[in-house]
Design a protein around this motif. Structure first.
Motif, PDB file in Angstrom:
ATOM      1  N   CYS A  15       0.757  -1.163  -0.151  1.00  0.00           N
ATOM      2  CA  CYS A  15       0.174  -0.298  -0.140  1.00  0.00           C
ATOM      3  C   CYS A  15       0.645   1.140   0.055  1.00  0.00           C
ATOM      4  CB  CYS A  15      -0.953   0.638   0.750  1.00  0.00           C
ATOM      5  SG  CYS A  15      -0.590  -0.453   2.678  1.00  0.00           S
ATOM      6  N   GLU A  16       1.914   1.253   1.060  1.00  0.00           N
ATOM      7  CA  GLU A  16       2.360   2.960   1.123  1.00  0.00           C
ATOM      8  C   GLU A  16       3.362   3.223  -0.437  1.00  0.00           C
ATOM      9  OE1 GLU A  16       6.424   4.363   3.252  1.00  0.00           O
ATOM     10  OE2 GLU A  16       6.591   1.798   3.378  1.00  0.00           O
ATOM     11  N   PRO A  17       3.715   2.595  -1.352  1.00  0.00           N
ATOM     12  CA  PRO A  17       4.120   3.156  -2.939  1.00  0.00           C
ATOM     13  C   PRO A  17       3.199   3.377  -3.045  1.00  0.00           C
ATOM     14  CG  PRO A  17       4.829   0.396  -2.503  1.00  0.00           C
ATOM     15  CD  PRO A  17       4.092   1.218  -1.524  1.00  0.00           C
ATOM     16  N   GLU A  18       1.504   2.954  -3.447  1.00  0.00           N
ATOM     17  CA  GLU A  18       0.584   3.047  -4.259  1.00  0.00           C
ATOM     18  C   GLU A  18      -0.090   4.216  -3.891  1.00  0.00           C
ATOM     19  OE1 GLU A  18      -0.377   1.286  -6.553  1.00  0.00           O
ATOM     20  OE2 GLU A  18       1.543   0.206  -6.521  1.00  0.00           O
ATOM     21  N   CYS A  19       0.045   5.250  -2.559  1.00  0.00           N
ATOM     22  CA  CYS A  19       0.089   6.423  -2.043  1.00  0.00           C
ATOM     23  C   CYS A  19       0.347   7.748  -3.073  1.00  0.00           C
ATOM     24  CB  CYS A  19      -0.270   6.332  -1.190  1.00  0.00           C
ATOM     25  SG  CYS A  19      -1.092   7.897   0.512  1.00  0.00           S
ATOM     26  N   PRO A  20      -0.434   8.409  -3.573  1.00  0.00           N
ATOM     27  CA  PRO A  20      -0.236   9.612  -4.759  1.00  0.00           C
ATOM     28  C   PRO A  20       0.240  10.864  -3.247  1.00  0.00           C
ATOM     29  CG  PRO A  20      -2.097   9.345  -4.506  1.00  0.00           C
ATOM     30  CD  PRO A  20      -1.939   7.968  -3.418  1.00  0.00           C
ATOM     31  N   ASN A  21      -0.363  10.861  -2.210  1.00  0.00           N
ATOM     32  CA  ASN A  21       0.123  11.445  -0.993  1.00  0.00           C
ATOM     33  C   ASN A  21       0.755  11.594   0.316  1.00  0.00           C
ATOM     34  OD1 ASN A  21      -2.293  13.461  -2.707  1.00  0.00           O
ATOM     35  ND2 ASN A  21      -3.684  11.996  -1.202  1.00  0.00           N
ATOM     36  N   GLY A  22       1.200  10.168  -0.647  1.00  0.00           N
ATOM     37  CA  GLY A  22       2.278   9.534   0.982  1.00  0.00           C
ATOM     38  C   GLY A  22       2.016   9.915   1.856  1.00  0.00           C
ATOM     39  N   ALA A  23       0.601   9.849   2.449  1.00  0.00           N
ATOM     40  CA  ALA A  23      -0.280   9.376   3.302  1.00  0.00           C
ATOM     41  C   ALA A  23       0.157   8.316   4.708  1.00  0.00           C
ATOM     42  CB  ALA A  23      -1.768   9.335   3.274  1.00  0.00           C
ATOM     43  N   ILE A  24       0.561   6.660   3.654  1.00  0.00           N
ATOM     44  CA  ILE A  24       1.200   5.146   4.528  1.00  0.00           C
ATOM     45  C   ILE A  24       2.380   5.993   4.621  1.00  0.00           C
ATOM     46  CG2 ILE A  24       0.799   3.223   3.984  1.00  0.00           C
ATOM     47  CD1 ILE A  24      -1.697   3.658   1.683  1.00  0.00           C
ATOM     48  N   SER A  25       2.467   5.478   6.417  1.00  0.00           N
ATOM     49  CA  SER A  25       3.465   4.788   6.662  1.00  0.00           C
ATOM     50  C   SER A  25       4.024   4.149   7.393  1.00  0.00           C
ATOM     51  CB  SER A  25       4.432   6.113   7.631  1.00  0.00           C
ATOM     52  OG  SER A  25       3.706   6.843   8.379  1.00  0.00           O
ATOM     53  N   GLN A  26       4.943   3.254   7.773  1.00  0.00           N
ATOM     54  CA  GLN A  26       4.762   1.882   9.349  1.00  0.00           C
ATOM     55  C   GLN A  26       4.904   3.064  10.128  1.00  0.00           C
ATOM     56  OE1 GLN A  26       5.567  -1.176   8.389  1.00  0.00           O
ATOM     57  NE2 GLN A  26       4.809  -1.454   9.928  1.00  0.00           N
ATOM     58  N   GLY A  27       4.043   1.532  10.875  1.00  0.00           N
ATOM     59  CA  GLY A  27       3.946   2.519  12.186  1.00  0.00           C
ATOM     60  C   GLY A  27       4.345   1.710  13.124  1.00  0.00           C
ATOM     61  N   GLU A  28       4.688   1.485  15.062  1.00  0.00           N
ATOM     62  CA  GLU A  28       5.001   0.869  15.182  1.00  0.00           C
ATOM     63  C   GLU A  28       5.177  -0.958  15.136  1.00  0.00           C
ATOM     64  OE1 GLU A  28       4.730   1.976  19.494  1.00  0.00           O
ATOM     65  OE2 GLU A  28       4.592   4.025  19.205  1.00  0.00           O
ATOM     66  N   GLU A  29       3.856  -1.294  14.742  1.00  0.00           N
ATOM     67  CA  GLU A  29       3.322  -2.449  14.431  1.00  0.00           C
ATOM     68  C   GLU A  29       2.917  -2.761  13.203  1.00  0.00           C
ATOM     69  OE1 GLU A  29       1.251  -4.511  17.787  1.00  0.00           O
ATOM     70  OE2 GLU A  29       2.183  -3.405  19.336  1.00  0.00           O
ATOM     71  N   ILE A  30       2.115  -1.330  12.777  1.00  0.00           N
ATOM     72  CA  ILE A  30       1.248  -2.468  10.862  1.00  0.00           C
ATOM     73  C   ILE A  30       1.734  -0.959  10.653  1.00  0.00           C
ATOM     74  CG2 ILE A  30      -0.127  -3.730  11.927  1.00  0.00           C
ATOM     75  CD1 ILE A  30      -2.049  -1.973  12.125  1.00  0.00           C
ATOM     76  N   TYR A  31       1.186  -0.439   9.958  1.00  0.00           N
ATOM     77  CA  TYR A  31       1.198   0.747   8.156  1.00  0.00           C
ATOM     78  C   TYR A  31      -0.167   1.495   9.336  1.00  0.00           C
ATOM     79  CZ  TYR A  31       5.011  -0.479   5.067  1.00  0.00           C
ATOM     80  OH  TYR A  31       6.193  -1.080   5.047  1.00  0.00           O
ATOM     81  N   VAL A  32       0.147   2.736   9.084  1.00  0.00           N
ATOM     82  CA  VAL A  32      -0.824   4.181   9.262  1.00  0.00           C
ATOM     83  C   VAL A  32      -0.601   4.632   8.193  1.00  0.00           C
ATOM     84  CG1 VAL A  32      -0.096   3.340  11.761  1.00  0.00           C
ATOM     85  CG2 VAL A  32       0.589   5.125  10.845  1.00  0.00           C
ATOM     86  N   ILE A  33      -2.254   5.462   8.469  1.00  0.00           N
ATOM     87  CA  ILE A  33      -2.718   6.402   7.474  1.00  0.00           C
ATOM     88  C   ILE A  33      -2.254   7.504   7.978  1.00  0.00           C
ATOM     89  CG2 ILE A  33      -4.392   6.661   5.997  1.00  0.00           C
ATOM     90  CD1 ILE A  33      -5.083   4.525   5.181  1.00  0.00           C
ATOM     91  N   ASP A  34      -2.057   8.786   7.895  1.00  0.00           N
ATOM     92  CA  ASP A  34      -1.590   9.909   8.225  1.00  0.00           C
ATOM     93  C   ASP A  34      -2.526  10.301   7.735  1.00  0.00           C
ATOM     94  OD1 ASP A  34      -2.333  13.040   8.315  1.00  0.00           O
ATOM     95  OD2 ASP A  34       0.448  12.808   8.369  1.00  0.00           O
ATOM     96  N   PRO A  35      -4.436  10.928   8.637  1.00  0.00           N
ATOM     97  CA  PRO A  35      -5.515  11.242   8.058  1.00  0.00           C
ATOM     98  C   PRO A  35      -5.518  12.732   7.079  1.00  0.00           C
ATOM     99  CG  PRO A  35      -5.747  10.772  10.944  1.00  0.00           C
ATOM    100  CD  PRO A  35      -4.074  10.993  10.331  1.00  0.00           C
ATOM    101  N   GLY A  36      -4.489  13.450   7.512  1.00  0.00           N
ATOM    102  CA  GLY A  36      -4.581  15.134   7.183  1.00  0.00           C
ATOM    103  C   GLY A  36      -3.762  14.975   5.862  1.00  0.00           C
TER     104      GLY A  36
END
Length: 83
Positions: A15-36
């Motif tokens: 999912c991370e490379p597919e996000c055109p806004n760079g909203a997805i990143s690795q969290g402490e345990e799973i990937y997370v989405i920055d709602p901003g």
């Protein structure tokens, strides 16, 4: 609405490379989405790309972050005007 990644995430990293806004990143345990940064791909694609590639279907709409298509387009315009 912004999207959210649930605990069903298997950290497959598609999912991370597919996000055109760079909203997805690795969290402490799973990937997370920055709602901003999440626009549900409004302004870029017809469908959220992370949902399209997720093999375990763990990226639903976040019911705690309700946004209209118009609000998502405004966010997209703000994000892309900063580039």
């Amino acid at each position: 609405m912004a999207l959210i990644i649930t605990d069903d995430c298997i950290n497959c990293d598609v999912c991370e490379p597919e996000c055109p806004n760079g909203a997805i990143s690795q969290g402490e345990e799973i990937y997370v989405i920055d709602p901003g940064l999440c626009t549900e791909c409004v302004g870029h694609f017809d469908e959220p790309q992370c949902q399209q590639v997720c093999p375990v279907d763990c990226i639903p709409l976040d019911p705690n972050r309700v946004e209209s298509k118009e609000q998502l387009m405004e966010k997209y315009q703000l994000l892309t005007s900063a580039e």
